[in-house]
Design an enzyme around this catalytic site. Structure first.
Site, short mmCIF file in Angstrom:
data_model
loop_
_atom_site.label_atom_id
_atom_site.label_comp_id
_atom_site.label_asym_id
_atom_site.label_seq_id
_atom_site.Cartn_x
_atom_site.Cartn_y
_atom_site.Cartn_z
N GLU A 183 2.15 3.34 -6.54
CA GLU A 183 0.70 3.30 -6.64
C GLU A 183 0.17 4.57 -7.29
O GLU A 183 -0.96 4.61 -7.79
CB GLU A 183 0.12 3.15 -5.23
CG GLU A 183 -1.28 2.62 -5.16
CD GLU A 183 -1.62 2.21 -3.74
OE1 GLU A 183 -2.71 2.57 -3.28
OE2 GLU A 183 -0.80 1.53 -3.10
N HIS A 197 3.59 -5.22 -2.07
CA HIS A 197 3.07 -4.17 -2.95
C HIS A 197 2.73 -4.79 -4.28
O HIS A 197 3.50 -5.60 -4.82
CB HIS A 197 4.13 -3.08 -3.13
CG HIS A 197 3.61 -1.82 -3.75
ND1 HIS A 197 3.23 -1.75 -5.08
CD2 HIS A 197 3.42 -0.57 -3.24
CE1 HIS A 197 2.84 -0.52 -5.36
NE2 HIS A 197 2.93 0.21 -4.26
N HIS A 222 7.35 -5.49 0.43
CA HIS A 222 7.48 -4.03 0.44
C HIS A 222 7.56 -3.41 1.83
O HIS A 222 8.38 -2.52 2.05
CB HIS A 222 6.28 -3.44 -0.31
CG HIS A 222 6.27 -1.95 -0.40
ND1 HIS A 222 7.30 -1.23 -0.98
CD2 HIS A 222 5.36 -1.03 0.02
CE1 HIS A 222 7.02 0.07 -0.92
NE2 HIS A 222 5.87 0.21 -0.31
N ARG A 234 -1.12 -1.85 5.42
CA ARG A 234 -0.93 -0.40 5.38
C ARG A 234 -1.52 0.18 4.10
O ARG A 234 -1.32 -0.36 3.01
CB ARG A 234 0.56 -0.06 5.46
CG ARG A 234 0.83 1.43 5.30
CD ARG A 234 2.28 1.76 5.45
NE ARG A 234 3.13 1.28 4.38
CZ ARG A 234 3.24 1.84 3.17
NH1 ARG A 234 2.49 2.89 2.86
NH2 ARG A 234 4.07 1.34 2.28
N PHE A 277 -5.18 7.56 -4.10
CA PHE A 277 -4.34 6.42 -3.79
C PHE A 277 -5.22 5.29 -3.26
O PHE A 277 -6.32 5.52 -2.78
CB PHE A 277 -3.29 6.79 -2.71
CG PHE A 277 -1.88 6.71 -3.19
CD1 PHE A 277 -1.37 7.63 -4.09
CD2 PHE A 277 -1.03 5.71 -2.74
CE1 PHE A 277 -0.06 7.56 -4.54
CE2 PHE A 277 0.28 5.63 -3.17
CZ PHE A 277 0.77 6.55 -4.07
N ARG A 330 -3.79 -2.49 -0.87
CA ARG A 330 -2.70 -3.26 -1.48
C ARG A 330 -2.85 -4.77 -1.27
O ARG A 330 -2.48 -5.55 -2.15
CB ARG A 330 -1.36 -2.77 -0.92
CG ARG A 330 -1.02 -1.39 -1.42
CD ARG A 330 0.23 -0.85 -0.77
NE ARG A 330 0.58 0.44 -1.35
CZ ARG A 330 1.60 1.18 -0.94
NH1 ARG A 330 2.36 0.78 0.06
NH2 ARG A 330 1.86 2.34 -1.52
N GLN A 340 3.64 -6.54 4.11
CA GLN A 340 2.89 -6.16 2.91
C GLN A 340 3.65 -6.44 1.62
O GLN A 340 4.84 -6.13 1.51
CB GLN A 340 2.57 -4.66 2.95
CG GLN A 340 1.74 -4.17 1.78
CD GLN A 340 1.35 -2.72 1.97
OE1 GLN A 340 2.12 -1.82 1.68
NE2 GLN A 340 0.16 -2.49 2.47
N LEU A 370 10.15 -0.81 -7.03
CA LEU A 370 8.78 -0.33 -6.88
C LEU A 370 8.30 0.52 -8.06
O LEU A 370 9.01 1.39 -8.54
CB LEU A 370 8.66 0.50 -5.60
CG LEU A 370 7.25 0.91 -5.19
CD1 LEU A 370 6.42 -0.31 -4.83
CD2 LEU A 370 7.31 1.88 -4.02
#
Length: 599
Positions: A253, A240, A371, A413, A118, A284, A238, A250
Site C-alpha cells: 500500500e 489486499h 492477505h 484491518r 497509508f 482496504r 482481508q 503483495l
C-alpha cells in the site's frame, strides 16, 4: 519414532514478529524456547513492506486519539475499542523502542523517523490522509524481523528451528506444553512448559490467490479447535487490493502512499467514485470491493480480472497536482524515477522478476489477494486465551499476532496496523506469560502426552486411499476464492461449505508417496492441509451465519451493515461429532458509537 522431552518455563510456537517480541520479553524473567517450522529470518513477517503505524507527528500533526478513531472506523466498528486504544497509545513507545534496538528506519532531513500516508489513516479534523506509517524503504517487516531476532540471540533465547508443532498439551484445564516433530529426523519432541504462547501467523493458503507464504496454514487455530476451544470472527479475512496478477505476491500500500493510483481499462482513476475524499487511500475493504465492481462491470484491463496500479512519475505528479498534494514544507509534491527507486526498491525488483514490468516505466497489473486474518484465537488485552463468550481465561495459554483476535482489527484491518499489533501484543504476551510462569508449577505430564500427535501422523502414513493431497488442496482453494472471497452470497457459501465437508471426507482416503522419516514434507504438507480444511469449514460456517455486510465480509444478498442484530463477535467451536457451534459476544464500545463510514 523416538520421543525426546524438554522443559522450559515459557514455550513460544512461531518465530515471526509476535513470537520474537514475546521471546525477547519472556526471556528476561523465564527460561524460554521458541519453536518454529522455519528459520526465524524466513518467517512471514519479513514480507510486510510498507510500514508500522504510530502517531509520532514527525512530519505533520498527528495524535494517538486520531489513530484510535481511524482503527475503530476501519474495523467497521467491530473492533474492541479498549484494545484498540491500548494499541494505538502504545504505538509511539514501541516504535521508538524498535529504533533503539537498531532498526534502520528511513529518516527526515532532521534525522527523525520518516513517515508516509497509508489507507484509512487520516487527520481527523481535515479528513485528509496523514503521514503515520514509519518505514524502512519497502522492507519494514524484514527489518523488524532481523532486529528482533538479533535481540533474542543477544538475550540467549533457545531456538528449535525446523520443528513442526503438532499438538497442544492441556493438563487439568491448563496449558502444559506442546508436541512437535523434528523435520530433519522425524523424531517426536515433547516440550514441557508452564506457559505456552501461540504465534503461528495466518491461513491465507485457504484461498487460491494469496499474498501469504506456503507456511501460513492455520496451525494454531486448528490445534485450538481440536482442544475444544473456540476461534473468533473467522468470517473476516482481508483481501489486499494490490497483489501481483495471478501470483498474489503483495504490492505494498506504500505505493499508493507515495502517490500511485489505480487505473481501469478506460484509463480512469476510478477510486474517485468510491472514496471521493481519500480516493486510492481508502481502507482496504473499500478499495478491494471497488476493484471487483470495476472488473465485474467490464472495466478490467482488456476485459480481464485485473487492473493497473500506476506509480510512473508522470502519473504520480499529474494526480498530485490535481489533488493539491504538498510536501511537509508546503511545496507541490513531485517525484522522480530516482525517488521511486529509492523508496520502493523491493517492489521494483518483484515486478521486474515476476512480471517483466518496470514500474517506473509501465503500470503494474494487480488484483485483490487474500492477505490477512482479522479473526483467530480469542484473547484479552493481556493476550490470555479465552475459552468462551464469558471471557473465561485458559490458564497458561497465550496468543499474539495474526493467529490471535484481541480484537483490534474487527471486520477490517488498516494497513501498517499488523506490524504494530505484532510488537504491542507480542510484548504483552512475553511479559504476562513470564509473570504467570513465575507463580506456577510444572503440571505433571501424562504418559500419553505425545500419543494424539503421533496418531495424526500415523493416520496419514497408513492411509491406503487414492486421493491426492494436491488435488484436494486445489479444489478447496478454488471453492473458497470463488464463493467465500471478496463478495459472498448464501447460496454460494452453502455450496462452498458442502464442498469443504466433502473434501474433508475425501481427505480420509489420501495417499502419500514418502513414508520416510527425514524431511518428509509429503507428510507435513498433508497434515497442514487438514488444518486448512478445518479453518476453511469454520470460516465458511461463520460467514454463512452472519446475515449482513461489514468490513471484509461483503454479501450481495445482505448488502447493508446491521448494527441492531450483528454488532457482535462470532465464537465458533468444532464439537466432537464434527458439528460447528456458533455463539456470540458483544463488541466493547467505549467512545465511538457506530456510524456510516465515509472515505
Amino acid at each position: 519414532m523416538s520421543i525426546k522431552t524438554h522443559q522450559y518455563e515459557v514455550v513460544i510456537v512461531g518465530a515471526g514478529g509476535a513470537g520474537l517480541m514475546a521471546a525477547l520479553y519472556a526471556s528476561k524473567k523465564a527460561s524460554t524456547a521458541v519453536i518454529s517450522k522455519l528459520y526465524p529470518s524466513r518467517s512471514h513477517t519479513g514480507a510486510a513492506q510498507g510500514g508500522i503505524s504510530a502517531a509520532l507527528g514527525n512530519i505533520e500533526e498527528d495524535r494517538p486519539e486520531w489513530h484510535t478513531y481511524d482503527t475503530v472506523k476501519g474495523s467497521d466498528y467491530l473492533g474492541d475499542q479498549d484494545a484498540i486504544e491500548f494499541m494505538c497509545f502504545k504505538a509511539p513507545e514501541l516504535v521508538y523502542e524498535l529504533e533503539h534496538m537498531g532498526l534502520p528506519f528511513d529518516r527526515t532531513p532532521e534525522g527523525r523517523i520518516m513517515q508516509r500516508p497509508f489507507g484509512g489513516h487520516t487527520n481527523n479534523e481535515t479528513g485528509k490522509p496523514v503521514r503515520r506509517a514509519c518505514h524502512a524503504a519497502d522492507r519494514t517487516g524484514h527489518m523488524i524481523l532481523q532486529t528482533l531476532y538479533q535481540q533474542c540471540i543477544k538475550n540467549n533465547v533457545t531456538f528449535f528451528d525446523e520443528f513442526q508443532v503438532l499438538d497442544l498439551i492441556m493438563v487439568n484445564g491448563k496449558a502444559a506444553g506442546v508436541v512437535a516433530i523434528e523435520i530433519a529426523t522425524g523424531d517426536i519432541h515433547v516440550f514441557h512448559a508452564k506457559a505456552v504462547i501461540l504465534a503461528t501467523g495466518g491461513w491465507g493458503r485457504v484461498w487460491e490467490i494469496t499474498s501469504n507464504a506456503y507456511a501460513y496454514t492455520g496451525d494454531a487455530p486448528a490445534m485450538i479447535l481440536r482442544k475444544g476451544l473456540p476461534v473468533e470472527d473467522m468470517e473476516f479475512f482481508q483481501f489486499h487490493p494490490t497483489g501481483i496478477y495471478k501470483l498474489g505476491i503483495l504490492i505494498t500500500e506504500g505505493v499508493r502512499g507515495e502517490g500511485g493510483v489505480l487505473i481501469n481499462d478506460k484509463g480512469e482513476r476510478f477510486m474517485e467514485r468510491y472514496a471521493p475524499h481519500v480516493k486510492d487511500l481508502a481502507s482496504r475493504d473499500v478499495v478491494s470491493r471497488a476493484m471487483y465492481i470495476e472488473m465485474k462491470e467490464g472495466r478490467g484491463i482488456n476485459g480481464q480480472r485485473y487492473l493497473y496500479l500506476d506509480v510512473r512519475p508522470e502519473t504520480v505528479n499529474k494526480y498530485a497536482k490535481i489533488d493539491g498534494r504538498t510536501n511537509p514544507d508546503g511545496t507541490p509534491y513531485q517525484v522522480t524515477a530516482e525517488d521511486i527507486l529509492r523508496k520502493l526498491p523491493d517492489i521494483i525488483d518483484f515486478c521486474k522478476t515476476y512480471l517483466g514490468v518496470d514500474p517506473v516505466k509501465e503500470p503494474m497489473p494487480v488484483q485483490p489477494t487474500a492477505h490477512y486474518a482479522m479473526g483467530g484465537i480469542p484473547t484479552n488485552i493481556k493476550t490470555e486465551v479465552l475459552a468462551d463468550e464469558k471471557n473465561t481465561v485458559v490458564p497458561g495459554l497465550y496468543a499474539a499476532g495474526e493467529n490471535a483476535c484481541v480484537s483490534v482489527h474487527g471486520a477490517n484491518r488498516l494497513g501498517t496496523n499488523s506490524l504494530l499489533d505484532l510488537v504491542v501484543f507480542g510484548k504483552e504476551a512475553g511479559i504476562h506469560a513470564a509473570e504467570y510462569a513465575a507463580g506456577a508449577q510444572f503440571e505433571p505430564l501424562p504418559d500419553d502426552a505425545a500419543d494424539y500427535a503421533r496418531s495424526q501422523l500415523d493416520a496419514i502414513l497408513n492411509s491406503k486411499g487414492n486421493e491426492r493431497v494436491a488435488d484436494i488442496a486445489k479444489e478447496m482453494k478454488h471453492e473458497m476464492m470463488d464463493k467465500v472471497g471478496v463478495f459472498r452470497t448464501e447460496e454460494g457459501m452453502q455450496e462452498a461449505l458442502d464442498k469443504i465437508r466433502e473434501l474433508k471426507e475425501r481427505f480420509k482416503h489420501i495417499h502419500i508417496d514418502d513414508h520416510g522419516k527425514v524431511f518428509n514434507t509429503d507428510l507435513l504438507t498433508a497434515w497442514e492441509l487438514s488444518n486448512l480444511l478445518d479453518v476453511a469449514e469454520i470460516t465458511t460456517a461463520s460467514a454463512l451465519a452472519r446475515k449482513e455486510s461489514r468490513g471484509a465480509h461483503s454479501r450481495d444478498d445482505y448488502p447493508k451493515r446491521d448494527d441492531q442484530n450483528w454488532l457482535k463477535h462470532t465464537l465458533a467451536w468444532r464439537r466432537e461429532n464434527g458439528e460447528i457451534e456458533l455463539r456470540y459476544k458483544p463488541v466493547v464500545i467505549t467512545k465511538y458509537q457506530p456510524k456510516e463510514r465515509v472515505y
